[in-house]
Scaffold this motif. Structure first.
Motif, short mmCIF file in Angstrom:
data_model
loop_
_atom_site.label_atom_id
_atom_site.label_comp_id
_atom_site.label_asym_id
_atom_site.label_seq_id
_atom_site.Cartn_x
_atom_site.Cartn_y
_atom_site.Cartn_z
N SER A 1 35.02 93.53 29.70
CA SER A 1 33.94 93.79 30.68
C SER A 1 33.01 94.91 30.22
O SER A 1 32.14 95.34 30.99
CB SER A 1 34.53 94.13 32.04
OG SER A 1 35.30 95.31 31.98
N PHE A 2 33.15 95.36 28.97
CA PHE A 2 32.32 96.46 28.45
C PHE A 2 30.83 96.13 28.54
O PHE A 2 30.40 95.03 28.21
CB PHE A 2 32.67 96.75 26.99
CG PHE A 2 31.76 97.76 26.36
CD1 PHE A 2 31.96 99.11 26.57
CD2 PHE A 2 30.70 97.35 25.57
CE1 PHE A 2 31.10 100.05 25.99
CE2 PHE A 2 29.85 98.27 25.00
CZ PHE A 2 30.05 99.62 25.21
N ARG A 3 30.07 97.10 29.00
CA ARG A 3 28.61 97.00 29.05
C ARG A 3 28.06 98.42 29.02
O ARG A 3 28.52 99.29 29.73
CB ARG A 3 28.12 96.29 30.30
CG ARG A 3 26.59 96.29 30.42
CD ARG A 3 26.08 95.40 31.53
NE ARG A 3 26.22 93.98 31.27
CZ ARG A 3 25.49 93.30 30.38
NH1 ARG A 3 24.60 93.89 29.65
NH2 ARG A 3 25.67 92.00 30.23
N ASP A 4 27.06 98.64 28.17
CA ASP A 4 26.40 99.94 28.11
C ASP A 4 24.91 99.71 27.89
O ASP A 4 24.52 98.96 27.00
CB ASP A 4 26.98 100.79 26.97
CG ASP A 4 26.55 102.23 27.09
OD1 ASP A 4 27.25 103.00 27.76
OD2 ASP A 4 25.50 102.58 26.51
N ASN A 5 24.08 100.37 28.71
CA ASN A 5 22.63 100.15 28.61
C ASN A 5 21.95 101.08 27.62
O ASN A 5 20.72 101.03 27.49
CB ASN A 5 21.97 100.24 29.99
CG ASN A 5 22.01 101.64 30.56
OD1 ASN A 5 22.38 102.60 29.92
ND2 ASN A 5 21.63 101.74 31.83
N ASP B 1 20.95 96.68 25.20
CA ASP B 1 22.25 96.82 25.85
C ASP B 1 23.35 96.38 24.88
O ASP B 1 23.20 95.44 24.10
CB ASP B 1 22.34 95.95 27.10
CG ASP B 1 21.51 96.50 28.25
OD1 ASP B 1 20.83 97.52 28.07
OD2 ASP B 1 21.54 95.88 29.33
N THR C 1 27.23 94.95 24.76
CA THR C 1 28.24 94.26 25.56
C THR C 1 29.41 93.91 24.65
O THR C 1 29.30 93.96 23.42
CB THR C 1 27.69 92.97 26.18
OG1 THR C 1 27.37 92.05 25.12
CG2 THR C 1 26.45 93.22 27.04
N TYR C 2 30.50 93.54 25.26
CA TYR C 2 31.66 93.11 24.49
C TYR C 2 31.27 91.96 23.55
O TYR C 2 31.70 91.91 22.40
CB TYR C 2 32.76 92.67 25.45
CG TYR C 2 34.04 92.25 24.78
CD1 TYR C 2 34.95 93.19 24.33
CD2 TYR C 2 34.35 90.90 24.61
CE1 TYR C 2 36.13 92.81 23.71
CE2 TYR C 2 35.52 90.50 24.01
CZ TYR C 2 36.41 91.46 23.55
OH TYR C 2 37.58 91.07 22.94
N ASN D 1 28.27 91.24 22.19
CA ASN D 1 27.37 91.51 21.06
C ASN D 1 27.83 92.65 20.15
O ASN D 1 27.19 92.91 19.12
CB ASN D 1 25.92 91.72 21.53
CG ASN D 1 25.68 93.02 22.26
OD1 ASN D 1 26.50 93.94 22.27
ND2 ASN D 1 24.54 93.10 22.91
N SER E 1 32.38 101.50 29.66
CA SER E 1 31.01 101.91 29.38
C SER E 1 31.00 103.34 28.85
O SER E 1 31.98 104.06 29.02
CB SER E 1 30.11 101.81 30.64
OG SER E 1 30.49 102.79 31.58
#
Length: 155
Positions: free
Chosen positions: A62-66, A75, A77-78, A80, A153
């Protein structure tokens, strides 16, 4: 019992029951905080080694960082990370990272927040000839999944 001995015994009992901190910090010494600090150290080490696969193993699906911007194009994500990290690391040399962990807040819902001060230096010879430095107060969020702490994140 001596009346003067009673307050001393009560004080000793309170000190003995006080929560212990990791030496040199104000961070409670628990299995969870030690495990989270271990993930932070592996993250730091992987950046210096430019080891994208090691970082990918630390993140949650569920990793996401902007990246601190409103632009969704940058961004992380897991999904990319396998492409984004090697591309980023291929431009860097001599990365040095110091993490000064300020606090670890483990919640009862299996999430945790780490506040840390990050000092990093690197070279990007193809882009900028001069060594670069950055220092910032950052936050990383973790989730406990299948008994393991994973980064959600905060890169």
């Amino acid at each position: 019992m001596n009346a003067r001995l009673l307050p001393a015994c009560a004080l000793l009992l309170l000190v003995a029951c006080a929560p212990r901190n990791i030496p040199g910090t104000q961070i409670p010494d628990t299995n969870d905080t030690r495990a989270i600090l271990d993930v932070m150290e592996r993250y730091r080490s992987a950046i210096e080694a430019r080891d994208a696969k090691a970082i990918q193993q630390l993140v949650s699906p569920s990793f996401r960082d902007n990246g601190g911007t409103d632009d969704p194009q940058d961004d992380l994500t897991y999904a990319n990370l396998p492409q984004a990290l090697p591309a980023l690391f291929s431009q860097l040399e001599s990365a040095r990272v110091d993490l000064d962990i300020r606090s670890v807040n483990v919640r009862s819902d299996g999430a945790a927040t780490v506040i840390y001060y990050w000092n990093v230096s690197w070279r990007a010879p193809g882009l900028i000839e001069k060594s670069q430095r950055d220092s910032e107060l950052e936050q990383m969020v973790f989730q406990k999944e299948d008994g393991q702490w994973r980064i959600v994140s905060g890169f």
